[in-house]
Design a protein around this motif. Structure first.
Motif, mmCIF file in Angstrom:
data_model
loop_
_atom_site.group_PDB
_atom_site.id
_atom_site.type_symbol
_atom_site.label_atom_id
_atom_site.label_comp_id
_atom_site.label_asym_id
_atom_site.label_seq_id
_atom_site.Cartn_x
_atom_site.Cartn_y
_atom_site.Cartn_z
ATOM 1 N N LYS A 6 10.372 6.009 -4.735
ATOM 2 C CA LYS A 6 10.043 5.543 -6.076
ATOM 3 C C LYS A 6 10.485 4.090 -6.215
ATOM 4 C CE LYS A 6 10.863 8.465 -9.384
ATOM 5 N NZ LYS A 6 11.561 9.255 -10.425
ATOM 6 N N LEU A 7 9.579 3.253 -6.753
ATOM 7 C CA LEU A 7 9.897 1.847 -6.938
ATOM 8 C C LEU A 7 10.297 1.524 -8.376
ATOM 9 C CD1 LEU A 7 7.071 0.108 -4.863
ATOM 10 C CD2 LEU A 7 9.417 0.628 -4.167
ATOM 11 N N ALA A 8 9.718 2.252 -9.339
ATOM 12 C CA ALA A 8 10.015 1.952 -10.743
ATOM 13 C C ALA A 8 9.718 3.147 -11.625
ATOM 14 C CB ALA A 8 9.194 0.751 -11.225
ATOM 15 N N ASP A 9 10.566 3.329 -12.630
ATOM 16 C CA ASP A 9 10.341 4.289 -13.713
ATOM 17 C C ASP A 9 9.996 3.490 -14.960
ATOM 18 O OD1 ASP A 9 10.648 7.085 -13.099
ATOM 19 O OD2 ASP A 9 12.709 6.628 -12.537
ATOM 20 N N PHE A 10 8.734 3.525 -15.383
ATOM 21 C CA PHE A 10 8.329 2.767 -16.566
ATOM 22 C C PHE A 10 8.501 3.567 -17.858
ATOM 23 C CE2 PHE A 10 5.421 0.511 -13.434
ATOM 24 C CZ PHE A 10 6.221 -0.612 -13.370
ATOM 25 N N GLY A 11 8.681 4.874 -17.753
ATOM 26 C CA GLY A 11 8.861 5.699 -18.945
ATOM 27 C C GLY A 11 7.559 5.893 -19.701
ATOM 28 N N SER A 12 7.664 6.075 -21.006
ATOM 29 C CA SER A 12 6.482 6.287 -21.847
ATOM 30 C C SER A 12 5.762 4.975 -22.104
ATOM 31 C CB SER A 12 6.883 6.913 -23.187
ATOM 32 O OG SER A 12 7.427 8.201 -22.988
ATOM 33 N N GLN A 13 4.446 5.057 -22.283
ATOM 34 C CA GLN A 13 3.675 3.848 -22.552
ATOM 35 C C GLN A 13 3.919 3.319 -23.949
ATOM 36 O OE1 GLN A 13 -0.250 3.221 -20.942
ATOM 37 N NE2 GLN A 13 -1.088 2.934 -22.991
ATOM 38 N N ASP A 14 4.054 4.238 -24.923
ATOM 39 C CA ASP A 14 4.232 3.808 -26.306
ATOM 40 C C ASP A 14 5.324 4.653 -26.969
ATOM 41 O OD1 ASP A 14 3.085 6.270 -27.301
ATOM 42 O OD2 ASP A 14 1.103 5.443 -26.905
ATOM 43 N N PRO A 15 5.779 4.232 -28.145
ATOM 44 C CA PRO A 15 6.879 4.952 -28.822
ATOM 45 C C PRO A 15 6.551 6.395 -29.177
ATOM 46 C CG PRO A 15 6.562 2.772 -29.780
ATOM 47 C CD PRO A 15 5.414 2.999 -28.868
ATOM 48 N N HIS A 16 5.245 6.726 -29.236
ATOM 49 C CA HIS A 16 4.846 8.087 -29.610
ATOM 50 C C HIS A 16 4.670 8.999 -28.398
ATOM 51 C CE1 HIS A 16 4.323 6.663 -33.701
ATOM 52 N NE2 HIS A 16 3.531 5.697 -33.257
ATOM 53 N N HIS A 17 4.942 8.470 -27.201
ATOM 54 C CA HIS A 17 4.844 9.254 -25.952
ATOM 55 C C HIS A 17 3.450 9.839 -25.758
ATOM 56 C CE1 HIS A 17 9.193 8.844 -25.930
ATOM 57 N NE2 HIS A 17 9.251 9.445 -27.109
ATOM 58 N N ASN A 18 2.424 9.067 -26.127
ATOM 59 C CA ASN A 18 1.050 9.532 -25.936
ATOM 60 C C ASN A 18 0.713 9.663 -24.452
ATOM 61 O OD1 ASN A 18 0.011 9.798 -28.644
ATOM 62 N ND2 ASN A 18 0.172 7.571 -28.810
ATOM 63 N N THR A 19 -0.204 10.559 -24.151
ATOM 64 C CA THR A 19 -0.569 10.857 -22.769
ATOM 65 C C THR A 19 -1.415 9.748 -22.165
ATOM 66 O OG1 THR A 19 -0.535 13.225 -23.220
ATOM 67 C CG2 THR A 19 -1.745 12.513 -21.271
ATOM 68 N N VAL A 20 -1.017 9.261 -20.996
ATOM 69 C CA VAL A 20 -1.825 8.298 -20.255
ATOM 70 C C VAL A 20 -2.962 9.049 -19.578
ATOM 71 C CG1 VAL A 20 -1.860 6.676 -18.317
ATOM 72 C CG2 VAL A 20 0.077 6.690 -19.891
ATOM 73 N N LEU A 21 -4.194 8.619 -19.846
ATOM 74 C CA LEU A 21 -5.374 9.343 -19.371
ATOM 75 C C LEU A 21 -6.099 8.634 -18.231
ATOM 76 C CD1 LEU A 21 -6.790 10.325 -22.870
ATOM 77 C CD2 LEU A 21 -5.475 11.760 -21.300
ATOM 78 N N THR A 22 -5.888 7.334 -18.085
ATOM 79 C CA THR A 22 -6.553 6.587 -17.023
ATOM 80 C C THR A 22 -5.727 5.361 -16.669
ATOM 81 O OG1 THR A 22 -8.647 5.551 -16.360
ATOM 82 C CG2 THR A 22 -7.965 5.233 -18.643
#
Length: 325
Positions: A68-84
């Motif tokens: 593993k090179l990096a943990d970016f965590g959630s994309q936004d504060p609402h933890h919305n699902t990354v789809l693409t």
């Protein structure tokens, strides 16, 4: 006795068919997200992967070093699902997208370059240029949206009449390919918005791809039609010799020299094609998510390594390298 012979013949036919369909072997496997992923993208050379899972968030992985090179965590504060998602052609940047927003990641520094929201449509596909500033979005409202994040320039490509399902952006960001539910794919100039070529199908286009030097394009629909186009003339170069009916493509990538094309489907199939003839060069079946019945995995992305191996990344959270030997 007759029924036993009939049953034996059916079993033999199935074994023979399976043997014909899958060829080559698995060279390597990386089980990076046993819980499964909602998006999974590979770098052009098959070395790096960026994926999202509900448990891990967004993760950058080096497959060559298997770490593993990096943990970016959630994309936004609402933890919305990354789809693409997509990694730029030069491996420097990545774009990840939920239904309503997208983020840019500087992979060299392992950090976010920003988060942007879209208000007038649902994001269905994305791509990013080598400079990490030019991005292309395919939207549910029929728009292909080109944005230069550096200058703020925004171009809405409005030729499509229905949802845009798949987009591809040239490495320099100057040319785009988009395909949608209106049975059409367009190759167009992002600087002027002008259409260079229109490629027509008889059903909804599910996948498009550009060869990195801009020589070739792929357009594939939800039926059995998948075409390779010569972008110097706009003429059809080849049609993929697809065996199965209704074979949607969930991923596609040209080799660097454009001589081969790797594809993946929502039903675990990974294949390699000759772009000059459309003939099949290899077929494999990706590993399913553990304990799923029936066995299932969507092939989210494919890549071809410098030594010719095909790499796939799936919704099962598994990357696999395949060889035609």
């Amino acid at each position: 006795m007759h029924k036993k012979i009939q049953l034996f013949s059916i079993i033999l036919a199935l074994i023979t068919l399976t043997g014909c369909f899958f060829s080559g072997s698995e060279a390597n496997r990386w089980n990076v997200a046993p819980e499964g992923t909602t998006s999974f993208s590979l770098s052009r050379d098959g070395r790096f992967a960026i994926y999202h899972s509900a448990q891990q968030g967004i993760v950058l992985w080096d497959l060559r070093q298997n770490k593993k090179l990096a943990d970016f965590g959630s994309q936004d504060p609402h933890h919305n699902t990354v789809l693409t998602s997509k990694i730029s052609d030069n491996n420097r940047y990545a774009i990840t997208a939920t239904a309503q927003n997208f983020a840019i990641w500087d992979l060299a520094w392992g950090q976010s370059d920003g988060l942007w929201s879209i208000s007038d449509g649902i994001i269905r596909d994305v791509d990013i240029a080598n400079n990490g500033q030019k991005v292309l979005l395919g939207l549910s409202n029929g728009k292909a949206l080109y944005i230069d994040l550096g200058t703020g320039r925004r171009l809405e490509f409005l030729a499509h009449q229905e949802k845009v399902n798949s987009v591809a952006l040239s490495a320099n960001g100057n040319f785009a390919l988009s395909g949608g539910n209106d049975y059409s794919a367009y190759f167009w100039d992002t600087r002027s918005g002008q259409i260079i070529y229109q490629f027509e199908h008889t059903s909804r286009i599910s996948r498009v791809a550009l060869q990195r030097d801009g020589k070739l394009a792929l357009t594939a629909d939800g039926g059995n039609d998948a075409y390779i186009w010569d972008l110097s003339s706009g003429e059809k170069q080849a049609e993929l010799a697809v065996r199965l009916r209704q074979q949607n493509l969930s991923s596609a990538r040209f080799s660097d020299n454009g001589q081969q094309l790797a594809t993946g489907t929502p039903s675990r199939r990974v294949e390699l094609w000759d772009t000059a003839t459309g003939s099949n060069l290899g077929r494999w079946e990706a590993a399913p998510k553990q304990d799923t019945r029936p066995p299932a995995a969507v092939v989210y992305d494919v890549a071809i390594t410098p030594d010719g191996q095909v790499v796939s990344g799936t919704s099962a959270g598994i990357a696999q390298a395949w060889t035609t030997d």
